[in-house]
Enzyme design. Structure first.
Site, short mmCIF file in Angstrom:
data_model
loop_
_atom_site.label_atom_id
_atom_site.label_comp_id
_atom_site.label_asym_id
_atom_site.label_seq_id
_atom_site.Cartn_x
_atom_site.Cartn_y
_atom_site.Cartn_z
N ALA A 99 53.69 16.02 -11.89
CA ALA A 99 52.49 15.19 -12.04
C ALA A 99 51.97 15.20 -13.48
CB ALA A 99 51.40 15.70 -11.10
N CYS B 75 23.00 33.01 4.78
CA CYS B 75 22.95 31.58 4.46
C CYS B 75 21.73 31.34 3.56
CB CYS B 75 22.80 30.78 5.77
SG CYS B 75 22.26 29.07 5.52
N GLU C 78 59.18 15.56 -5.41
CA GLU C 78 60.37 15.25 -4.58
C GLU C 78 59.95 14.22 -3.54
OE1 GLU C 78 60.81 19.27 -3.48
OE2 GLU C 78 59.13 19.22 -2.10
N HIS D 154 38.90 16.79 2.75
CA HIS D 154 39.10 18.04 3.50
C HIS D 154 38.15 19.13 3.05
CE1 HIS D 154 43.42 16.72 4.74
NE2 HIS D 154 42.48 16.17 5.49
N GLN E 283 42.87 15.52 -0.96
CA GLN E 283 43.02 16.42 0.18
C GLN E 283 42.76 17.85 -0.28
OE1 GLN E 283 46.73 15.17 2.69
NE2 GLN E 283 47.13 14.54 0.59
N ASN E 284 42.66 18.04 -1.59
CA ASN E 284 42.53 19.38 -2.16
C ASN E 284 41.10 19.89 -2.05
OD1 ASN E 284 45.19 19.00 -2.87
ND2 ASN E 284 44.74 18.46 -5.00
N CYS F 231 27.05 26.61 6.98
CA CYS F 231 26.45 27.64 7.85
C CYS F 231 26.68 27.27 9.31
CB CYS F 231 24.95 27.76 7.59
SG CYS F 231 24.13 28.98 8.66
C1 BV8 Z 1 42.24 15.02 12.56
C2 BV8 Z 1 42.12 21.80 4.13
C3 BV8 Z 1 41.14 13.57 14.12
C4 BV8 Z 1 41.94 23.25 4.32
C5 BV8 Z 1 44.01 20.89 5.40
C6 BV8 Z 1 47.03 18.10 17.59
C7 BV8 Z 1 45.69 18.45 17.68
C8 BV8 Z 1 44.74 18.08 16.73
C9 BV8 Z 1 45.14 17.32 15.66
C10 BV8 Z 1 46.47 16.99 15.54
C11 BV8 Z 1 47.42 17.35 16.50
N1 BV8 Z 1 48.63 16.86 16.12
C12 BV8 Z 1 48.48 16.20 14.93
C13 BV8 Z 1 47.18 16.27 14.60
C14 BV8 Z 1 46.55 15.73 13.42
C15 BV8 Z 1 46.55 16.83 12.38
C16 BV8 Z 1 47.90 16.79 11.68
O1 BV8 Z 1 48.15 15.87 10.93
N2 BV8 Z 1 48.76 17.78 11.94
C17 BV8 Z 1 50.07 17.79 11.29
C18 BV8 Z 1 50.51 19.24 11.10
C19 BV8 Z 1 51.02 16.97 12.14
N3 BV8 Z 1 45.47 16.51 11.48
C20 BV8 Z 1 44.24 17.01 11.69
O2 BV8 Z 1 43.98 17.84 12.52
C21 BV8 Z 1 43.16 16.40 10.81
N4 BV8 Z 1 42.07 15.98 11.63
O3 BV8 Z 1 43.30 14.50 12.81
O4 BV8 Z 1 41.06 14.69 13.22
C22 BV8 Z 1 41.03 12.31 13.34
C23 BV8 Z 1 42.11 11.42 13.28
C24 BV8 Z 1 41.98 10.23 12.56
C25 BV8 Z 1 40.80 9.95 11.89
C26 BV8 Z 1 39.77 10.87 11.95
C27 BV8 Z 1 39.88 12.06 12.66
C28 BV8 Z 1 42.63 17.42 9.82
C29 BV8 Z 1 43.75 17.89 8.90
C30 BV8 Z 1 43.16 18.67 7.74
C31 BV8 Z 1 43.74 20.08 7.68
N5 BV8 Z 1 43.27 20.73 6.46
N6 BV8 Z 1 43.51 21.44 4.27
C32 BV8 Z 1 42.67 24.04 3.28
O5 BV8 Z 1 43.00 23.52 2.20
O6 BV8 Z 1 42.92 25.20 3.57
S1 BV8 Z 1 45.62 20.40 5.43
C33 BV8 Z 1 46.43 20.63 3.96
O7 BV8 Z 1 47.80 20.25 4.15
C34 BV8 Z 1 46.02 19.70 2.84
O8 BV8 Z 1 44.64 19.46 2.81
C35 BV8 Z 1 46.77 18.43 3.06
O9 BV8 Z 1 46.05 17.51 3.85
C36 BV8 Z 1 47.92 18.87 3.88
C37 BV8 Z 1 49.21 18.53 3.17
O10 BV8 Z 1 49.22 19.30 2.04
P1 BV8 Z 1 49.69 18.68 0.63
O11 BV8 Z 1 48.45 18.52 -0.18
O12 BV8 Z 1 50.54 17.48 0.81
O13 BV8 Z 1 50.55 19.89 0.08
P2 BV8 Z 1 52.03 20.28 0.48
O14 BV8 Z 1 52.25 21.69 0.04
O15 BV8 Z 1 52.30 19.91 1.90
O16 BV8 Z 1 52.91 19.30 -0.42
C38 BV8 Z 1 52.80 19.37 -1.82
C39 BV8 Z 1 53.54 18.19 -2.38
O17 BV8 Z 1 53.40 18.19 -3.80
C40 BV8 Z 1 55.04 18.23 -2.09
O18 BV8 Z 1 55.47 16.95 -1.68
C41 BV8 Z 1 55.67 18.61 -3.43
O19 BV8 Z 1 56.92 17.98 -3.63
C42 BV8 Z 1 54.67 18.05 -4.41
N7 BV8 Z 1 54.60 18.79 -5.68
C43 BV8 Z 1 54.74 20.12 -5.88
N8 BV8 Z 1 54.61 20.38 -7.20
C44 BV8 Z 1 54.37 19.19 -7.83
C45 BV8 Z 1 54.37 18.18 -6.86
N9 BV8 Z 1 54.18 16.88 -7.16
C46 BV8 Z 1 53.97 16.58 -8.47
N10 BV8 Z 1 53.96 17.50 -9.45
C47 BV8 Z 1 54.17 18.80 -9.17
N11 BV8 Z 1 54.16 19.70 -10.17
#
Ligand code: BV8
Length: 244
Positions: A228, A145, A212, A118, A100-101, A126
């Site tokens: 990790a 572009c 966590e 993602h 997802q990164n 573009c």
């Molecule tokens: C989609 C890229 C249709 C950009 C990201 C209403 C309208 C439209 C859509 C929706 C809606 N309601 C819900 C949705 C779906 C929506 C969604 O899920 N919303 C959420 C808020 C409910 N999703 C979308 O819109 C997606 N598209 O649905 O299209 C579709 C459906 C099905 C099939 C096809 C199409 C698009 C979502 C993509 C958004 N872009 N990022 C950028 O990077 O800027 S999201 C971004 O947050 C990430 O990419 C990732 O996906 C997401 C979660 O982030 P994490 O990577 O988990 O990071 P986080 O900080 O949250 O957690 C870190 C974790 O690591 C923690 O658990 C922590 O404990 C742990 N950690 C920390 N340190 C360590 C560690 N673990 C190990 N070691 C360590 N040292």
């Protein structure tokens, strides 16, 4: 959670999130002080936010692209690359790394096959001709572009409400896998957060490695908690020992 028995696995799907890059100094999204505390998601990670204030969004991604240049892969990225190398030596084994990164630390850690569902900070899309180009610089000054020379570049990342990349290939791999491992993700965003259920429905074992418990921990056969950079090398050693 009972300990997953590291039986022989032939087809592994790994999903990583921001947590695998945290120890490389890359901000996660939902930790205290994380990216989503500094900016509202709606403002910097949606097409509407980009339309409303393109300078804010281009500046947000320029800052993250610059931070990435200062970061290095950590032992977790390197361990997954080692697993990929060893797996590729054994016929009939398949490993798909889905991240997802938007950083390139998996590649710089040695992974050759990385699926960025993602998108990537180091790619520009573009808005005029829809060409994707490798990109390392800033975008705030509206550079032309490389394909059509229009000043319409945006980060080639998937924002909320946009379609993630290569979903067909991901679902195909989930349906065929016998092990699904989720590393460093909060399980807060779909469709990635639903992959564990797809894998379980296919009969795969499911393992979570996270600092966590995530929102989906109860869906995994086993969850191991810790950083990790410690858990991933340990797990890769376990899998490779089983294989030899
Ligand atoms: C989609 C890229 C249709 C950009 C990201 C209403 C309208 C439209 C859509 C929706 C809606 N309601 C819900 C949705 C779906 C929506 C969604 O899920 N919303 C959420 C808020 C409910 N999703 C979308 O819109 C997606 N598209 O649905 O299209 C579709 C459906 C099905 C099939 C096809 C199409 C698009 C979502 C993509 C958004 N872009 N990022 C950028 O990077 O800027 S999201 C971004 O947050 C990430 O990419 C990732 O996906 C997401 C979660 O982030 P994490 O990577 O988990 O990071 P986080 O900080 O949250 O957690 C870190 C974790 O690591 C923690 O658990 C922590 O404990 C742990 N950690 C920390 N340190 C360590 C560690 N673990 C190990 N070691 C360590 N040292």
């Amino acid at each position: 959670m009972f300990q997953a028995i590291m039986a022989d696995f032939a087809r592994i799907v790994i999903l990583t999130g921001a947590g695998i890059s945290a120890e490389s100094g890359i901000d996660t999204f939902r930790a205290a002080g994380g990216l989503w505390e500094q900016h509202r998601v709606e403002d910097v990670a949606t097409p509407e936010g980009f339309a409303r204030d393109p300078d804010l969004v281009l500046g947000f991604y320029d800052m993250r692209r610059a931070a990435l240049a200062r970061a290095q892969p950590n032992p977790a990225h390197e361990a997954l690359a080692r697993l990929e190398r060893e797996f590729s030596k054994v016929p009939g084994r398949d490993l798909l790394l889905v991240t997802q990164n938007v950083d390139d630390l998996h590649e710089r850690g040695g992974s050759a096959r990385v699926l960025h569902m993602h998108g990537e900070l180091k790619s520009a899309l573009c808005t005029a001709c829809e060409t994707r180009s490798p990109w390392r610089e800033a975008m705030l000054h509206r550079p032309p572009c490389p394909a059509c020379a229009e000043p319409g570049l945006r980060p080639d990342v998937v924002w909320f409400g946009e379609m993630p990349y290569q979903m067909g290939r991901i679902y195909q791999a989930l349906e065929a896998c016998d092990l699904f491992v989720s590393i460093g993700t909060s399980g807060a965003v779909y469709p990635a957060a639903g992959f564990v259920q797809e894998a379980r429905a296919a009969g795969a074992r499911t393992l979570e490695l996270n600092l966590e418990p995530s929102e989906g921990s109860r869906l995994f056969h086993e969850t191991r908690l810790g950083p990790a950079s410690v858990l991933v090398p340990e797990w890769v050693d376990e899998v490779l020992q089983t294989r030899i």
